[in-house]
Design a protein around this motif. Sequence first.
Motif, short mmCIF file in Angstrom:
data_model
loop_
_atom_site.label_atom_id
_atom_site.label_comp_id
_atom_site.label_asym_id
_atom_site.label_seq_id
_atom_site.Cartn_x
_atom_site.Cartn_y
_atom_site.Cartn_z
N SER A 1 0.81 -1.22 0.00
CA SER A 1 0.00 0.00 0.00
C SER A 1 0.85 1.28 0.00
O SER A 1 0.36 2.35 -0.35
CB SER A 1 -0.95 0.00 1.21
OG SER A 1 -0.20 0.26 2.39
N CYS A 2 2.12 1.19 0.39
CA CYS A 2 2.93 2.41 0.45
C CYS A 2 4.20 2.32 -0.39
O CYS A 2 5.03 3.23 -0.37
CB CYS A 2 3.26 2.77 1.90
SG CYS A 2 4.26 1.53 2.72
N LYS A 3 4.32 1.22 -1.13
CA LYS A 3 5.56 0.97 -1.88
C LYS A 3 5.88 2.09 -2.86
O LYS A 3 7.01 2.61 -2.91
CB LYS A 3 5.43 -0.37 -2.62
CG LYS A 3 6.64 -0.80 -3.41
CD LYS A 3 6.38 -2.15 -4.05
CE LYS A 3 7.56 -2.65 -4.84
NZ LYS A 3 7.99 -1.78 -5.92
N ASP A 4 4.88 2.51 -3.65
CA ASP A 4 5.16 3.52 -4.68
C ASP A 4 5.62 4.83 -4.04
O ASP A 4 6.56 5.46 -4.50
CB ASP A 4 3.91 3.78 -5.54
CG ASP A 4 3.61 2.57 -6.41
OD1 ASP A 4 4.49 1.69 -6.49
OD2 ASP A 4 2.50 2.49 -6.97
N GLY B 1 19.98 0.52 9.62
CA GLY B 1 19.41 -0.37 8.61
C GLY B 1 18.94 0.41 7.41
O GLY B 1 19.00 1.64 7.39
N PRO B 2 18.47 -0.30 6.39
CA PRO B 2 18.17 0.36 5.11
C PRO B 2 16.87 1.15 5.04
O PRO B 2 16.68 1.97 4.14
CB PRO B 2 18.12 -0.82 4.12
CG PRO B 2 17.75 -2.00 4.97
CD PRO B 2 18.32 -1.76 6.32
N TYR B 3 15.93 0.89 5.95
CA TYR B 3 14.63 1.56 5.85
C TYR B 3 14.61 2.92 6.54
O TYR B 3 15.19 3.08 7.61
CB TYR B 3 13.53 0.71 6.51
CG TYR B 3 13.22 -0.58 5.79
CD1 TYR B 3 12.44 -0.58 4.64
CD2 TYR B 3 13.68 -1.79 6.28
CE1 TYR B 3 12.13 -1.78 3.98
CE2 TYR B 3 13.38 -2.99 5.63
CZ TYR B 3 12.61 -2.97 4.49
OH TYR B 3 12.31 -4.15 3.85
N ASN B 4 13.90 3.88 5.93
CA ASN B 4 13.63 5.15 6.62
C ASN B 4 12.45 4.92 7.56
O ASN B 4 11.31 4.70 7.13
CB ASN B 4 13.30 6.27 5.61
CG ASN B 4 13.04 7.58 6.33
OD1 ASN B 4 11.96 7.79 6.89
ND2 ASN B 4 14.01 8.45 6.36
N GLU B 5 12.72 4.98 8.84
CA GLU B 5 11.72 4.57 9.83
C GLU B 5 10.60 5.59 9.99
O GLU B 5 9.44 5.23 10.18
CB GLU B 5 12.43 4.32 11.17
CG GLU B 5 13.40 3.15 11.07
CD GLU B 5 14.47 3.15 12.14
OE1 GLU B 5 14.47 4.04 13.01
OE2 GLU B 5 15.32 2.24 12.10
N ARG B 6 10.95 6.87 9.90
CA ARG B 6 9.89 7.87 10.10
C ARG B 6 8.84 7.80 9.01
O ARG B 6 7.66 8.08 9.25
CB ARG B 6 10.51 9.28 10.13
CG ARG B 6 11.17 9.60 11.46
CD ARG B 6 11.90 10.90 11.39
NE ARG B 6 12.30 11.39 12.71
CZ ARG B 6 13.18 12.36 12.89
NH1 ARG B 6 13.76 12.93 11.86
NH2 ARG B 6 13.49 12.76 14.10
N PHE B 7 9.24 7.41 7.82
CA PHE B 7 8.27 7.28 6.72
C PHE B 7 7.16 6.31 7.16
O PHE B 7 5.97 6.63 7.04
CB PHE B 7 8.98 6.75 5.45
CG PHE B 7 8.05 6.48 4.32
CD1 PHE B 7 7.82 7.45 3.35
CD2 PHE B 7 7.37 5.27 4.22
CE1 PHE B 7 6.93 7.21 2.30
CE2 PHE B 7 6.48 5.02 3.18
CZ PHE B 7 6.27 6.00 2.22
N PHE B 8 7.54 5.15 7.65
CA PHE B 8 6.53 4.14 8.04
C PHE B 8 5.69 4.62 9.23
O PHE B 8 4.50 4.34 9.31
CB PHE B 8 7.21 2.82 8.38
CG PHE B 8 7.81 2.15 7.17
CD1 PHE B 8 7.00 1.48 6.27
CD2 PHE B 8 9.16 2.21 6.92
CE1 PHE B 8 7.53 0.89 5.14
CE2 PHE B 8 9.71 1.61 5.80
CZ PHE B 8 8.90 0.95 4.90
N SER C 1 1.70 4.98 8.66
CA SER C 1 0.82 4.07 9.41
C SER C 1 -0.05 4.82 10.41
O SER C 1 -0.94 4.24 11.02
CB SER C 1 1.66 3.03 10.16
OG SER C 1 2.50 3.68 11.10
N GLY C 2 0.25 6.13 10.61
CA GLY C 2 -0.51 6.90 11.59
C GLY C 2 0.01 6.71 13.02
O GLY C 2 -0.62 7.13 13.99
#
Length: 299
Positions: free
Chosen positions: A20-23, A126-133, A137-138
């Motif tokens: 749902s948030c990949k793009d 790690g590789p992911y930007n955590e604040r984005f998620f 996700s709210g």
Amino acid sequence: MNKIIEKYDNVDYRVLSIESCKDEYDKFTKELQDRRKCGLNNEYEVFGDNIDSISIKCGFQAMTAIVLFIPYMTEEKIKFSKKSNLSSHACSIDYHLIAKNLMSNIVMDLKNEYPENNYYIQCDNGPYNERFFAIKSGLGKKSTNSTIINDVYGSYGFIGLIITDAMIKEYKTQEKHCNHCGECIKKCPSKAISSEGIDFNRCISYLTQKKKLSETEEQLLKSQNKIFGCDVCQEVCHENKNKKYSNIEDFKRDLLYNIELEDIEYLSNREFKRKFSDRNFSWKGKNIIARNISIGRGK
Ligand code: B12
């Protein structure tokens, strides 16, 4: 699934489908890469890989992100925050260890229910930007000063990710933003924050970690007397008033508020790293921490 995480009642969480948030994530990371090409990033930023290339590195296709808010502020820490030369995120034992321990326990429980699946955990490194998620996700509000503000705990919390190839039912809430009151813009000691966001190359937290400082940057550090991290934008934030403290025991024990030159000057770098091996600032090494203490004292 919800029952498993609800057992851990000292954290807040959301569950997000990666699809749902990949793009949006890939678009965001492409922008990060472009900024990097223009030299607008700093050396600590997450690299900006897209979801598929991270999945290849992790060895499985990411399907679900369990996004955790792990609160760290305690009643005691907040009382000492003005007198401490470590920021409140660095007074407890290393949060990477605490978060890893907590998330490993959750993964063990998940494995009992979804034994066939793969799991990857991340908190900070790690590789992911955590604040984005956290935003998507709210789990917390996106704020002018960039921190994620959770409804229950305010902004004083770490973000943890459990990424899995299990398809887990989404649990998300509405995306939100702080009310842009402008207090963090006014009070940031290095004028790093504007209505556009934050220029991390000016952020005091960044300067406490930067290898070489200009004369002006040294003056800025001196004015705050912090040797690792900075909390000013969070301290002045109205959204942090009357929020719940952390109930995680590991954030309450072995608190360390100040390091003085006398504590470290006779240590070699190796001895320094050994002495503070359970603290998140130890990786910076003795020289940078000693430099910051000297700057704070006016040399
Ligand atoms: C590098 C880094 C730093 C660098 C900043 C460099 C930088 N350019 O970001 C420095 C050393 C300065 C730093 C400071 C701090 N950090 Co730091 N840091 C990181 C790290 C490792 C990577 C951040 C990154 O890549 N930033 C790139 C920028 C572009 O992204 P961002 O600011 O993280 O997030 C923004 C984007 O997601 C953006 N966004 C942009 N486009 C879009 C599009 C969409 C659709 C969406 C949804 C979002 C979005 O919105 C977010 C907020 O502005 C993360 C952990 C991680 N792996 O993600 C921790 C992390 C961000 N840091 C954290 C913390 C605790 C701090 C400090 C509070 C520590 C301290 N007391 O000094 C300060 C806060 C300073 C501030 N006001 O933000 C926490 C934040 C927790 C929270 N509640 O927000 C994180 C998540 C670590 C963790 N696991 O908890 N940090």
